[in-house]
Write a protein that holds these residues in place. Structure first.
Motif, PDB file in Angstrom:
ATOM      1  N   ILE A 112      66.342  23.281  83.317  1.00  0.00           N
ATOM      2  CA  ILE A 112      66.931  22.710  84.526  1.00  0.00           C
ATOM      3  C   ILE A 112      66.007  22.887  85.721  1.00  0.00           C
ATOM      4  N   VAL A 113      65.431  24.072  85.866  1.00  0.00           N
ATOM      5  CA  VAL A 113      64.512  24.320  86.983  1.00  0.00           C
ATOM      6  C   VAL A 113      63.341  23.356  86.917  1.00  0.00           C
ATOM      7  N   LEU A 114      62.785  23.156  85.735  1.00  0.00           N
ATOM      8  CA  LEU A 114      61.672  22.232  85.574  1.00  0.00           C
ATOM      9  C   LEU A 114      62.105  20.798  85.886  1.00  0.00           C
ATOM     10  N   ALA A 115      63.308  20.421  85.430  1.00  0.00           N
ATOM     11  CA  ALA A 115      63.809  19.070  85.675  1.00  0.00           C
ATOM     12  C   ALA A 115      63.974  18.807  87.169  1.00  0.00           C
ATOM     13  N   VAL A 116      64.474  19.810  87.892  1.00  0.00           N
ATOM     14  CA  VAL A 116      64.651  19.661  89.341  1.00  0.00           C
ATOM     15  C   VAL A 116      63.293  19.550  90.026  1.00  0.00           C
ATOM     16  N   ARG A 117      62.369  20.417  89.650  1.00  0.00           N
ATOM     17  CA  ARG A 117      61.054  20.429  90.293  1.00  0.00           C
ATOM     18  C   ARG A 117      60.276  19.141  90.027  1.00  0.00           C
ATOM     19  N   ARG A 118      60.480  18.552  88.853  1.00  0.00           N
ATOM     20  CA  ARG A 118      59.742  17.342  88.498  1.00  0.00           C
ATOM     21  C   ARG A 118      60.458  16.062  88.945  1.00  0.00           C
ATOM     22  N   GLY A 119      61.655  16.194  89.528  1.00  0.00           N
ATOM     23  CA  GLY A 119      62.348  15.034  90.043  1.00  0.00           C
ATOM     24  C   GLY A 119      63.174  14.269  89.035  1.00  0.00           C
ATOM     25  N   TYR A 120      63.631  14.955  87.987  1.00  0.00           N
ATOM     26  CA  TYR A 120      64.424  14.272  86.959  1.00  0.00           C
ATOM     27  C   TYR A 120      65.771  13.796  87.501  1.00  0.00           C
ATOM     28  N   PHE A 121      66.352  14.534  88.440  1.00  0.00           N
ATOM     29  CA  PHE A 121      67.669  14.182  88.969  1.00  0.00           C
ATOM     30  C   PHE A 121      67.596  13.296  90.212  1.00  0.00           C
ATOM     31  N   GLU A 122      66.400  12.965  90.655  1.00  0.00           N
ATOM     32  CA  GLU A 122      66.251  12.119  91.830  1.00  0.00           C
ATOM     33  C   GLU A 122      66.513  10.651  91.482  1.00  0.00           C
ATOM     34  N   VAL A 123      66.743   9.840  92.514  1.00  0.00           N
ATOM     35  CA  VAL A 123      66.952   8.403  92.333  1.00  0.00           C
ATOM     36  C   VAL A 123      65.946   7.661  93.206  1.00  0.00           C
ATOM     37  N   PRO A 124      64.983   6.942  92.598  1.00  0.00           N
ATOM     38  CA  PRO A 124      64.782   6.845  91.138  1.00  0.00           C
ATOM     39  C   PRO A 124      64.120   8.116  90.589  1.00  0.00           C
ATOM     40  N   ARG A 125      64.224   8.314  89.290  1.00  0.00           N
ATOM     41  CA  ARG A 125      63.652   9.498  88.657  1.00  0.00           C
ATOM     42  C   ARG A 125      62.131   9.463  88.704  1.00  0.00           C
ATOM     43  N   ARG A 126      61.561  10.658  88.904  1.00  0.00           N
ATOM     44  CA  ARG A 126      60.113  10.769  88.920  1.00  0.00           C
ATOM     45  C   ARG A 126      59.551  11.265  87.591  1.00  0.00           C
ATOM     46  N   THR A 127      60.429  11.602  86.655  1.00  0.00           N
ATOM     47  CA  THR A 127      59.998  12.053  85.330  1.00  0.00           C
ATOM     48  C   THR A 127      61.096  11.736  84.340  1.00  0.00           C
ATOM     49  N   ASP A 128      60.836  11.979  83.046  1.00  0.00           N
ATOM     50  CA  ASP A 128      61.846  11.736  82.025  1.00  0.00           C
ATOM     51  C   ASP A 128      61.888  12.914  81.059  1.00  0.00           C
ATOM     52  N   LEU A 129      62.836  12.865  80.122  1.00  0.00           N
ATOM     53  CA  LEU A 129      63.012  13.979  79.192  1.00  0.00           C
ATOM     54  C   LEU A 129      61.807  14.171  78.280  1.00  0.00           C
ATOM     55  N   SER A 130      61.121  13.081  77.982  1.00  0.00           N
ATOM     56  CA  SER A 130      59.935  13.194  77.130  1.00  0.00           C
ATOM     57  C   SER A 130      58.874  14.068  77.790  1.00  0.00           C
ATOM     58  N   ALA A 131      58.659  13.860  79.099  1.00  0.00           N
ATOM     59  CA  ALA A 131      57.664  14.655  79.823  1.00  0.00           C
ATOM     60  C   ALA A 131      58.119  16.103  79.959  1.00  0.00           C
ATOM     61  N   ILE A 132      59.414  16.315  80.198  1.00  0.00           N
ATOM     62  CA  ILE A 132      59.943  17.675  80.308  1.00  0.00           C
ATOM     63  C   ILE A 132      59.785  18.411  78.986  1.00  0.00           C
ATOM     64  N   ALA A 133      60.134  17.733  77.896  1.00  0.00           N
ATOM     65  CA  ALA A 133      60.023  18.338  76.566  1.00  0.00           C
ATOM     66  C   ALA A 133      58.585  18.711  76.252  1.00  0.00           C
ATOM     67  N   SER A 134      57.659  17.818  76.610  1.00  0.00           N
ATOM     68  CA  SER A 134      56.243  18.075  76.351  1.00  0.00           C
ATOM     69  C   SER A 134      55.754  19.298  77.113  1.00  0.00           C
ATOM     70  N   GLU A 135      56.188  19.437  78.365  1.00  0.00           N
ATOM     71  CA  GLU A 135      55.764  20.576  79.178  1.00  0.00           C
ATOM     72  C   GLU A 135      56.359  21.891  78.683  1.00  0.00           C
ATOM     73  N   LEU A 136      57.583  21.815  78.123  1.00  0.00           N
ATOM     74  CA  LEU A 136      58.233  23.014  77.592  1.00  0.00           C
ATOM     75  C   LEU A 136      57.773  23.334  76.173  1.00  0.00           C
ATOM     76  N   GLY A 137      57.161  22.373  75.522  1.00  0.00           N
ATOM     77  CA  GLY A 137      56.716  22.588  74.143  1.00  0.00           C
ATOM     78  C   GLY A 137      57.838  22.522  73.128  1.00  0.00           C
ATOM     79  N   ILE A 138      58.872  21.708  73.417  1.00  0.00           N
ATOM     80  CA  ILE A 138      60.009  21.550  72.507  1.00  0.00           C
ATOM     81  C   ILE A 138      60.236  20.061  72.262  1.00  0.00           C
ATOM     82  N   SER A 139      61.169  19.743  71.361  1.00  0.00           N
ATOM     83  CA  SER A 139      61.465  18.347  71.079  1.00  0.00           C
ATOM     84  C   SER A 139      62.245  17.720  72.233  1.00  0.00           C
ATOM     85  N   GLN A 140      62.213  16.391  72.313  1.00  0.00           N
ATOM     86  CA  GLN A 140      62.954  15.708  73.366  1.00  0.00           C
ATOM     87  C   GLN A 140      64.458  15.928  73.203  1.00  0.00           C
ATOM     88  N   GLN A 141      64.929  15.986  71.959  1.00  0.00           N
ATOM     89  CA  GLN A 141      66.353  16.231  71.705  1.00  0.00           C
ATOM     90  C   GLN A 141      66.754  17.606  72.202  1.00  0.00           C
TER      91      GLN A 141
END
Length: 218
Positions: A165-194
C-alpha cells in the motif's frame, strides 16, 4: 517478551506447501494456524484463476481430508483445509510452541514466514524442534514485538500489505489518472501481479474499514 521472527523455508520442507506446489498461477497466503481437536487446521487465501482445478488438486493430496472454500472476493478465495494425519512438520512445530503466524506466503521455490512467539524460550524450543525433525529454515530477522510498525499495529496490516500500500500511494496508484499500475508495483516488490493485487486490495480494505467504520458518525 514476545519476539517476531522472519524466516524462509524451501517448499519441500513444508508439508502443506508441498500439497500446493504444482498449482500454477496461484499465490497462497496462510490466514491462521488453529489447533482443533489435536489437529492443526490451516486457513489460507488463494489468489489466481482456476479455483475448481486448484481444489481438486489439493483434495487429491493423501494428507488432505477436505478442503472447503469459505469465502471468495473476485480473484481471491479463503479456504479451510483439514489434514488426515497428525502434522509433525513445520506446522506441528509452530503449534507446539504457541506461535502465531502473522504472515506466510509463497515465494519462488519456497515460503516466507513472519511469526510471533510468546518468548525467547519458545523460540528456542521451535529451533530445537526444527533440528530434531530435519527441517531447514533460513532466519532473516529476529526482533521484539515493540519494534513492530506503529502503522501496522494501528490498522492490523501484515508487513506485506503495508509495504504494497505504501508503495502504491508513493507511485500514484490511487491517483486520478493513475501514474502506475499493479504490474509495475509487483515488479518493484518482486512478487506476482496477482499477489500484489491481493495485498493492495485487502490492505486498503482493512485501512478503510478501520478508519471509517471503527468510529461512529452522528
Amino acid at each position: 517478551m514476545s519476539v517476531i521472527v522472519e524466516f524462509s523455508v524451501e517448499t519441500e520442507e513444508f508439508v502443506f506447501g508441498s500439497a500446493l506446489e504444482t498449482v500454477e498461477h496461484m499465490a497462497i497466503e496462510l490466514e491462521a494456524i488453529v489447533p482443533v481437536g489435536g489437529q492443526v487446521v490451516p486457513y489460507f487465501w488463494a489468489t489466481g484463476t482456476g479455483f475448481e482445478a486448484f481444489e481438486r488438486h489439493v483434495a487429491a493430496d493423501p494428507g488432505i481430508e477436505s478442503i472447503t472454500q469459505i469465502d471468495r472476493i473476485d480473484g481471491t478465495a479463503l479456504y479451510r483445509a483439514v489434514w488426515t494425519r497428525d502434522v509433525d512438520g513445520l506446522l506441528g512445530g509452530l503449534a507446539e510452541t504457541e506461535a502465531v503466524v502473522l504472515e506466510a506466503m509463497t515465494t519462488d521455490g519456497g515460503w516466507q514466514f513472519r511469526v510471533r512467539f510468546p518468548g525467547n524460550d519458545l523460540l528456542g524450543r521451535f529451533s530445537e524442534y526444527c533440528t530434531e525433525h530435519g527441517i531447514s529454515i533460513h532466519v532473516g530477522r529476529v526482533h521484539p514485538l515493540a519494534e513492530a510498525s506503529r502503522a501496522g499495529r494501528l490498522f492490523e496490516l501484515t508487513p506485506g500489505q503495508r509495504e504494497a500500500i505504501v508503495l502504491a500511494v508513493r507511485r500514484g496508484y490511487f491517483e486520478v489518472p493513475r501514474r502506475t499500475d499493479l504490474s509495475a508495483i509487483a515488479s518493484e516488490l518482486g512478487i506476482s501481479q496477482q499477489a500484489a493485487s491481493e495485498r493492495v486490495r485487502r490492505g486498503a480494505d482493512t485501512v478503510l474499514r478501520t478508519a471509517l467504520l471503527a468510529s461512529r458518525f452522528d
